[in-house]
Design a protein around this motif. Structure first.
Motif, PDB file in Angstrom:
ATOM      1  N   LEU A  99     -17.152   1.317   5.746  1.00 24.85           N
ATOM      2  CA  LEU A  99     -16.329   1.369   7.019  1.00 24.85           C
ATOM      3  C   LEU A  99     -14.902   0.281   6.535  1.00 24.85           C
ATOM      4  O   LEU A  99     -15.388  -0.683   6.013  1.00 24.85           O
ATOM      5  CB  LEU A  99     -17.038   0.885   8.030  1.00 24.85           C
ATOM      6  CG  LEU A  99     -18.281   1.980   8.432  1.00 24.85           C
ATOM      7  CD1 LEU A  99     -18.936   1.069   9.405  1.00 24.85           C
ATOM      8  CD2 LEU A  99     -18.016   3.077   8.756  1.00 24.85           C
ATOM      9  N   LYS A 100     -13.973   0.974   6.789  1.00 26.65           N
ATOM     10  CA  LYS A 100     -12.710   0.025   6.750  1.00 26.65           C
ATOM     11  C   LYS A 100     -11.990  -0.332   8.024  1.00 26.65           C
ATOM     12  O   LYS A 100     -11.831   0.777   8.840  1.00 26.65           O
ATOM     13  CB  LYS A 100     -11.813   0.708   5.610  1.00 26.65           C
ATOM     14  CG  LYS A 100     -12.225   0.647   4.227  1.00 26.65           C
ATOM     15  CD  LYS A 100     -11.265   1.139   3.304  1.00 26.65           C
ATOM     16  CE  LYS A 100     -11.840   1.026   1.801  1.00 26.65           C
ATOM     17  NZ  LYS A 100     -10.628   1.416   0.765  1.00 26.65           N
ATOM     18  N   GLN A 101     -11.757  -1.235   8.273  1.00 31.74           N
ATOM     19  CA  GLN A 101     -10.725  -1.642   9.368  1.00 31.74           C
ATOM     20  C   GLN A 101      -9.656  -2.792   8.862  1.00 31.74           C
ATOM     21  O   GLN A 101     -10.218  -4.082   8.793  1.00 31.74           O
ATOM     22  CB  GLN A 101     -11.430  -2.041  10.636  1.00 31.74           C
ATOM     23  CG  GLN A 101     -10.516  -2.059  11.604  1.00 31.74           C
ATOM     24  CD  GLN A 101     -11.427  -2.612  12.954  1.00 31.74           C
ATOM     25  OE1 GLN A 101     -12.260  -3.410  12.736  1.00 31.74           O
ATOM     26  NE2 GLN A 101     -10.877  -2.026  14.143  1.00 31.74           N
ATOM     27  N   GLY A 102      -8.762  -2.629   8.685  1.00 30.95           N
ATOM     28  CA  GLY A 102      -7.545  -3.530   8.123  1.00 30.95           C
ATOM     29  C   GLY A 102      -7.884  -3.942   6.944  1.00 30.95           C
ATOM     30  O   GLY A 102      -8.144  -3.195   6.091  1.00 30.95           O
ATOM     31  N   SER A 103      -8.463  -5.400   6.675  1.00 27.28           N
ATOM     32  CA  SER A 103      -8.814  -5.780   5.474  1.00 27.28           C
ATOM     33  C   SER A 103     -10.114  -6.114   5.169  1.00 27.28           C
ATOM     34  O   SER A 103     -10.642  -6.462   4.229  1.00 27.28           O
ATOM     35  CB  SER A 103      -8.203  -7.090   5.212  1.00 27.28           C
ATOM     36  OG  SER A 103      -8.455  -8.190   6.152  1.00 27.28           O
ATOM     37  N   LEU A 104     -10.757  -5.729   6.362  1.00 27.86           N
ATOM     38  CA  LEU A 104     -12.393  -5.864   6.421  1.00 27.86           C
ATOM     39  C   LEU A 104     -13.070  -4.512   5.462  1.00 27.86           C
ATOM     40  O   LEU A 104     -12.359  -3.115   6.064  1.00 27.86           O
ATOM     41  CB  LEU A 104     -12.639  -5.738   7.797  1.00 27.86           C
ATOM     42  CG  LEU A 104     -12.415  -7.186   8.605  1.00 27.86           C
ATOM     43  CD1 LEU A 104     -12.879  -7.382   9.936  1.00 27.86           C
ATOM     44  CD2 LEU A 104     -12.583  -8.624   7.735  1.00 27.86           C
ATOM     45  N   ALA A 105     -14.111  -4.522   5.236  1.00 27.81           N
ATOM     46  CA  ALA A 105     -14.828  -3.597   4.701  1.00 27.81           C
ATOM     47  C   ALA A 105     -16.308  -3.711   4.929  1.00 27.81           C
ATOM     48  O   ALA A 105     -16.583  -4.890   4.634  1.00 27.81           O
ATOM     49  CB  ALA A 105     -14.547  -3.229   3.121  1.00 27.81           C
ATOM     50  N   GLU A 106     -16.976  -2.627   4.706  1.00 24.96           N
ATOM     51  CA  GLU A 106     -18.512  -2.830   5.008  1.00 24.96           C
ATOM     52  C   GLU A 106     -19.322  -1.524   4.504  1.00 24.96           C
ATOM     53  O   GLU A 106     -18.837  -0.424   4.758  1.00 24.96           O
ATOM     54  CB  GLU A 106     -19.044  -3.030   6.441  1.00 24.96           C
ATOM     55  CG  GLU A 106     -20.517  -3.220   6.544  1.00 24.96           C
ATOM     56  CD  GLU A 106     -20.985  -3.449   8.153  1.00 24.96           C
ATOM     57  OE1 GLU A 106     -21.653  -2.894   8.622  1.00 24.96           O
ATOM     58  OE2 GLU A 106     -20.307  -4.327   8.780  1.00 24.96           O
ATOM     59  N   LYS A 107     -20.230  -1.809   3.901  1.00 24.56           N
ATOM     60  CA  LYS A 107     -20.898  -0.842   2.989  1.00 24.56           C
ATOM     61  C   LYS A 107     -22.185  -0.538   3.776  1.00 24.56           C
ATOM     62  O   LYS A 107     -23.164  -1.670   3.793  1.00 24.56           O
ATOM     63  CB  LYS A 107     -21.049  -0.735   1.531  1.00 24.56           C
ATOM     64  CG  LYS A 107     -19.684  -0.559   0.814  1.00 24.56           C
ATOM     65  CD  LYS A 107     -19.835  -0.832  -0.601  1.00 24.56           C
ATOM     66  CE  LYS A 107     -18.499  -0.688  -1.359  1.00 24.56           C
ATOM     67  NZ  LYS A 107     -18.332  -0.764  -2.570  1.00 24.56           N
ATOM     68  N   SER A 108     -22.970   0.686   3.747  1.00 23.10           N
ATOM     69  CA  SER A 108     -24.453   0.791   4.294  1.00 23.10           C
ATOM     70  C   SER A 108     -25.044   1.886   3.506  1.00 23.10           C
ATOM     71  O   SER A 108     -24.167   2.858   3.038  1.00 23.10           O
ATOM     72  CB  SER A 108     -24.414   0.987   5.712  1.00 23.10           C
ATOM     73  OG  SER A 108     -23.966   2.011   6.149  1.00 23.10           O
ATOM     74  N   PHE A 109     -26.233   2.087   3.609  1.00 19.65           N
ATOM     75  CA  PHE A 109     -27.027   3.371   3.164  1.00 19.65           C
ATOM     76  C   PHE A 109     -28.032   3.645   4.249  1.00 19.65           C
ATOM     77  O   PHE A 109     -28.953   2.817   4.546  1.00 19.65           O
ATOM     78  CB  PHE A 109     -27.354   3.140   1.773  1.00 19.65           C
ATOM     79  CG  PHE A 109     -28.767   4.380   1.297  1.00 19.65           C
ATOM     80  CD1 PHE A 109     -27.854   5.443   0.845  1.00 19.65           C
ATOM     81  CD2 PHE A 109     -29.907   4.335   1.100  1.00 19.65           C
ATOM     82  CE1 PHE A 109     -28.645   6.614   0.426  1.00 19.65           C
ATOM     83  CE2 PHE A 109     -30.663   5.398   0.758  1.00 19.65           C
ATOM     84  CZ  PHE A 109     -29.995   6.535   0.600  1.00 19.65           C
TER      85      PHE A 109
END
Length: 435
Positions: A99-109
């Motif tokens: 997931l990306k929003q602006g400069s933020l990012a997060e990963k999941s499985f």
């Protein structure tokens, strides 16, 4: 006699495995995804197609038999008429999400059991039945927003989980040499749970929480038809249509708005119930959907097809409240190639190679932006050692896609989906003759 016992044990083992997976998939309805777009409507809608069709972009309306063995195409139940052996398909799936929003990012499985489907021919011929269980929608998200209440900083927390599953029973019948019709009776069930809370950053502060749960269970109907035009002894073109009814199904709503005290990191104690609804009987109005498609193929060699689909999600209502969605539409295209299905000297010539593409304008619109989804798909059908009366195949599929956009502060979701399915064709109800 020994072979009869072995065949019986084999069938018992298959049935036992099916029952275990059936139980597992029912539990899987509680497994959540990680997608902020699952907050809207019923969640992320999962196409009712098996891995072998997903690999071709998810085409289904005009797909009958890509090869001589049986596949279960539950999105177009008219295809059950071509089932000529007992057929079982079971599988699982996994998803990597960024997931990306602006400069933020997060990963999941996330991974889960995905489907179980069975189909059988009817003794009279040119007709068949199928039943099974698959996910219909998935809800899984959690995010925060910060602001101010009076002079205190506030944090709003939004979360959701659950989803809906679909159990179906269908029948397909061939009429004449080229026309097929069919229908499914579907039972849709599951829970959709959404909650929100507001927390204040001050000592002994009050904060409020709302939780809204809909427990859904009801019957829907889907249907399909195909018409086939021979283009020679081995080539044919097939036109197909499939759709689902706009049914009203039962929903039981439970709502609770409450207030708490927070002391530092501890939640503290409950203060008061602000509002509550317990077990209110409501209705959920499903959308009317349509899908049109075609395939052109050379039997046991190659196939190409495309679908166009649309859904009337603008009318989706829960407890009489319109969910603020828009009508959706999408296209899929894809194909399959098998170099030499009867090759003895080369295993890889017997493999099915699949490739496809899909594009959807989903039912979500946020900040003036249509939320779109697109993916490239590919996969393989790997034959396993057949016996005299059985055919086995492993189907691997990968989807590489994205949903959403970074425009106007929205979230862009990149994902890689993996699907694996095991397909069995067997003559369960044929008596072996002893000489």
């Amino acid at each position: 006699m020994k072979s009869l016992h072995l065949n019986m044990y084999k069938k018992i083992n298959y049935i036992a495995a099916v029952l275990v997976l059936f139980t597992g998939i029912t539990a899987q309805a509680q497994v959540t995804s990680q997608s902020p777009y699952s907050e809207y409507g019923l969640g992320n809608v999962k196409p009712m197609v098996l891995p072998q069709l997903r690999a071709m972009g998810g085409i289904s309306s005009g797909v009958f038999k890509p090869n001589g063995y049986n596949n279960i195409n539950m999105l177009n139940p008219s295809t059950y008429s071509g089932i000529n052996m007992a057929t079982v398909d079971i599988g699982m799936s996994g998803t990597f999400t960024q997931l990306k929003q602006g400069s933020l990012a997060e990963k999941s499985f996330n991974a889960s059991l995905n489907h179980i489907a069975l189909a059988f021919p009817i003794k009279s011929g040119k007709s068949g039945i199928s039943f099974g269980l698959m996910p219909y929608t998935q809800v899984g998200y959690e995010y925060t927003k910060t602001g101010k209440v009076d002079t205190s900083n506030s944090t709003s927390i939004y979360s959701g989980e659950g989803g809906l599953s679909k159990a179906y029973l269908g029948f397909g019948q061939q009429i004449g040499d080229h026309f097929r019709i069919g229908a499914n009776v579907e039972y849709i069930f599951g829970n959709l749970v959404k909650s929100s809370s507001i927390e204040l950053e001050r000592a002994a502060a009050k904060y409020s929480r709302e939780q809204d749960k809909n427990s859904i269970g009801g019957v829907n109907f889907s249907y399909g038809a195909q018409y086939e035009i021979p283009l020679g002894t081995k080539k044919r073109i097939t036109f197909g249509y499939s759709g689902s009814a706009s049914s009203s199904i039962n929903s039981k709503r439970t709502y609770l708005a409450s207030q708490y005290i927070r002391n530092g990191e501890d939640e503290g104690s409950f203060i008061d119930t602000l509002s509550s609804i317990e077990g209110k009987q409501t209705k959920l109005k499903l959308p009317l959907t349509h899908s049109f498609g075609f395939t052109i193929q050379r039997d046991n060699k190659w196939l190409f097809g495309a679908d166009y689909r649309m859904g009337g999600w603008k009318k989706l209502a829960i407890d009489g409240v319109n969910q603020g969605l828009q009508d959706s539409w999408g296209v899929s295209a894809g194909g399959q190639y098998t170099p030499d299905i009867s090759s003895i000297g080369s295993y890889f010539k017997r493999v099915d190679y699949r490739l496809g593409f899909m594009y959807d304008k989903t039912y979500i619109q946020r900040s003036g932006q249509d939320i779109k989804q697109q993916a490239i798909t590919f996969g393989f059908g790997l034959p396993l050692a057949p016996s005299r009366y059985s055919v086995y195949k492993l189907n691997f599929t990968t989807e590489i896609g994205q949903r959403g956009t970074l425009t106007n502060g929205l979230v862009k979701e990149n994902y890689i989906n993996f699907h694996i399915g095991f397909t069995l064709n067997d003559t369960w109800f044929v008596k072996n003759k002893l000489y």
